[in-house]
Design an enzyme around this catalytic site. Structure first.
Site, mmCIF file in Angstrom:
data_model
loop_
_atom_site.group_PDB
_atom_site.id
_atom_site.type_symbol
_atom_site.label_atom_id
_atom_site.label_comp_id
_atom_site.label_asym_id
_atom_site.label_seq_id
_atom_site.Cartn_x
_atom_site.Cartn_y
_atom_site.Cartn_z
ATOM 1 N N GLU A 1 -11.098 2.303 0.741
ATOM 2 C CA GLU A 1 -11.140 0.872 1.002
ATOM 3 C C GLU A 1 -12.339 0.608 1.911
ATOM 4 O OE1 GLU A 1 -8.527 -1.581 0.125
ATOM 5 O OE2 GLU A 1 -7.954 -0.005 -1.268
ATOM 6 N N ASN B 1 -8.382 -10.087 0.251
ATOM 7 C CA ASN B 1 -8.034 -8.726 -0.155
ATOM 8 C C ASN B 1 -7.724 -8.737 -1.643
ATOM 9 O OD1 ASN B 1 -7.273 -6.055 -0.250
ATOM 10 N ND2 ASN B 1 -5.406 -6.308 0.944
ATOM 11 N N GLN C 1 0.835 -1.205 0.000
ATOM 12 C CA GLN C 1 0.000 0.000 0.000
ATOM 13 C C GLN C 1 0.870 1.256 0.000
ATOM 14 O OE1 GLN C 1 -3.134 0.476 -0.376
ATOM 15 N NE2 GLN C 1 -4.186 -1.417 0.177
ATOM 16 N N CYS D 1 -11.371 -2.655 -2.604
ATOM 17 C CA CYS D 1 -10.977 -1.330 -3.083
ATOM 18 C C CYS D 1 -11.952 -0.811 -4.134
ATOM 19 C CB CYS D 1 -9.562 -1.369 -3.650
ATOM 20 S SG CYS D 1 -9.355 -2.507 -5.039
ATOM 21 N N GLU E 1 -0.930 -16.288 -2.516
ATOM 22 C CA GLU E 1 -0.621 -15.102 -3.315
ATOM 23 C C GLU E 1 -0.113 -15.521 -4.687
ATOM 24 O OE1 GLU E 1 0.155 -11.645 -5.081
ATOM 25 O OE2 GLU E 1 -0.959 -11.816 -3.194
#
Length: 459
Positions: free
Chosen positions: A452, A378, A278, A406, A328
């Site tokens: 967010e 996320n 971020q 987001c 991931e």
């Protein structure tokens, strides 16, 4: 729905300074910038309650409808500065108390500069792009005295422009028009360490010719004028695509350290050039604390961190859980997460590289032994793959789900519907639905309608 209960100090984000070029379908219009007035005078908000979709809609509507002039903003004269601010930060005319609350802000540790043609016709100007080329509303901000980003970012951009002006190779703006030099990405941390990543379109250059260009830019930043930037590392990537991963075309370290490191939530975190992190670090810390509070994990809980990036959410909660499982897609980010875990003495974490829709079903089957699982997702703006939703819905051990979005509208809306709809054998959604319990907006992008949104689901 409850709003965010904590706040951090507000710092001004000033976006566009000095010479600016507006690119439209009709051509280039040079502008001469000054600071948009009053951007440093911001306010801290209070808790915002109500239906979460209404929260987002309210913020957008305020940015579109309000024309009232706050006393601290100075004259509204229809200048280009105002028009630019309306595009980039459409809520700047409002006091922050009138915007979505609460305010979360910090510093930005990543900037992307692009190559473009300057007002003098010289095709070697560095700046920001806003909008899209297709819509004809691209704004290029030259690097001279850029104050909208940390000073180090501006400095690197300025020297990169110096390099481009002396290079015999043209910049690449649109692929089919040719050119070579593309984006410059600058990443800095709170210690001031600086990583620069140059993207280069090789066109038809031979390996020998590519080597010459890499050595030239390396020499410029080590012993040439660019040495003033004191870069911690310089990367070079050959890319024939708009966005190219490390797996598709490896980042080549020309000199310096391969990583930068950041301190966040009492963790030392390693960040590779291809890893997502971020850009609003102080805001990210607040976001992750909020996620941690909503998970309600304990020593008997397995925390499943899907789309985990560098693993910060899971690792920050590892001491409160029995095990952290991360998934991931980006291999470099997973390597960073494993390094971060080892460096910080975290031994109960396990990270998997690959697509969540391929890894998650098998991973859940191996863990369904009666132990409680809390899932955190996320995803990127595209949302979660349908098979991921299926796996979460059909795993009865998952009673709590925290969804960080987001971009709630679009694919994320579909995800929410699939999580909460009644069982549907035709769609292979067999277990009981989730119920949305709480929505917490976190404003990582002040003065814009974007934020967010952290959603808490239970069943």
């Amino acid at each position: 729905m409850a709003g965010l209960k904590r706040r951090v100090p507000m710092h001004s984000l000033r976006y566009f300074i000095s010479m600016v070029g507006l690119f439209s379908k009709s051509g280039l219009l040079p502008w001469y910038a000054r600071n948009p007035p009053g951007w440093s005078q911001l306010f801290l908000g209070t808790v915002c309650k109500g239906d979460f979709t209404h929260v987002i809609a309210t913020k957008c509507q305020k940015g579109q409808k309000s024309q009232k002039k706050p006393s601290h903003l100075g004259p509204l004269d229809g200048s280009w500065q105002e028009r630019l601010a309306d595009v980039v930060t459409p809520l700047w005319r409002l006091s922050y108390e009138e915007q979505l609350k609460p305010v979360i802000n910090g510093y930005r540790n990543k900037s992307t500069f692009s190559v473009n043609r300057g007002p003098d016709g010289n095709p070697k100007t560095v700046g920001y792009y806003l909008g899209t080329w297709r819509d004809g509303n691209i704004v290029c901000v030259r690097s001279n005295n850029l104050k909208n980003v940390p000073e180090k970012h501006s400095q690197v951009a300025q020297y990169y422009e110096v390099f481009l002006r002396q290079s015999p190779l043209e910049p690449c703006l649109v692929f089919h028009e040719g050119g070579y030099w593309r984006e410059l990405v600058v990443r800095t941390n709170s210690q001031g360490h600086t990583m620069a990543i140059i993207t280069f379109h090789p066109q038809k250059l031979s390996q020998e010719e590519l080597h010459v260009q890499k050595e030239t830019v390396k020499e410029f930043f080590i012993r040439g004028p660019g040495a003033a930037c004191d870069l911690t590392s310089l990367y070079f990537q050959e890319s024939t695509m708009t966005r190219c991963s490390h797996q598709q075309s490896p980042y080549q370290l020309l000199f310096g350290e391969p990583y930068i490191f950041e301190e966040l939530l009492s963790l030392k975190i390693r960040i590779s050039p291809d890893a997502f992190f971020q850009i609003n670090t102080a805001g990210a810390e607040m976001l992750y604390r909020t996620v941690g509070e909503l998970t309600g994990v304990n020593s008997d809980t397995i925390l499943l961190d899907i789309c985990c990036g560098t693993g910060v959410i899971g690792l920050s909660l590892a001491q409160h859980t029995s095990q952290v499982l991360g998934i991931e897609l980006v291999e470099q980010a997973v390597e960073d997460a494993r390094w971060t875990a080892a460096f910080n003495g975290i031994t109960n974490s396990e990270f998997h590289t690959g697509r969540a829709e391929k890894i998650l079903p098998g991973l859940l089957k191996s863990k369904e032994d009666g132990q409680s699982i809390v899932a955190v997702v996320n995803p990127a703006r595209a949302g979660l793959h349908y098979k991921v939703i299926q796996a979460i819905r059909n795993c009865r051990a998952i009673r709590t789900l925290v969804f960080v979005s987001c971009k709630l509208h679009g694919e994320s809306t579909r995800n929410v519907i699939e999580l909460c709809c009644p069982p549907d054998p035709a769609k292979k959604l067999l277990s009981e639905p989730f119920v949305l319990q709480q929505a917490v907006p976190v404003d990582l992008f002040p003065h814009t309608p974007h934020c967010e949104l952290v959603l808490l689901f239970t069943r």
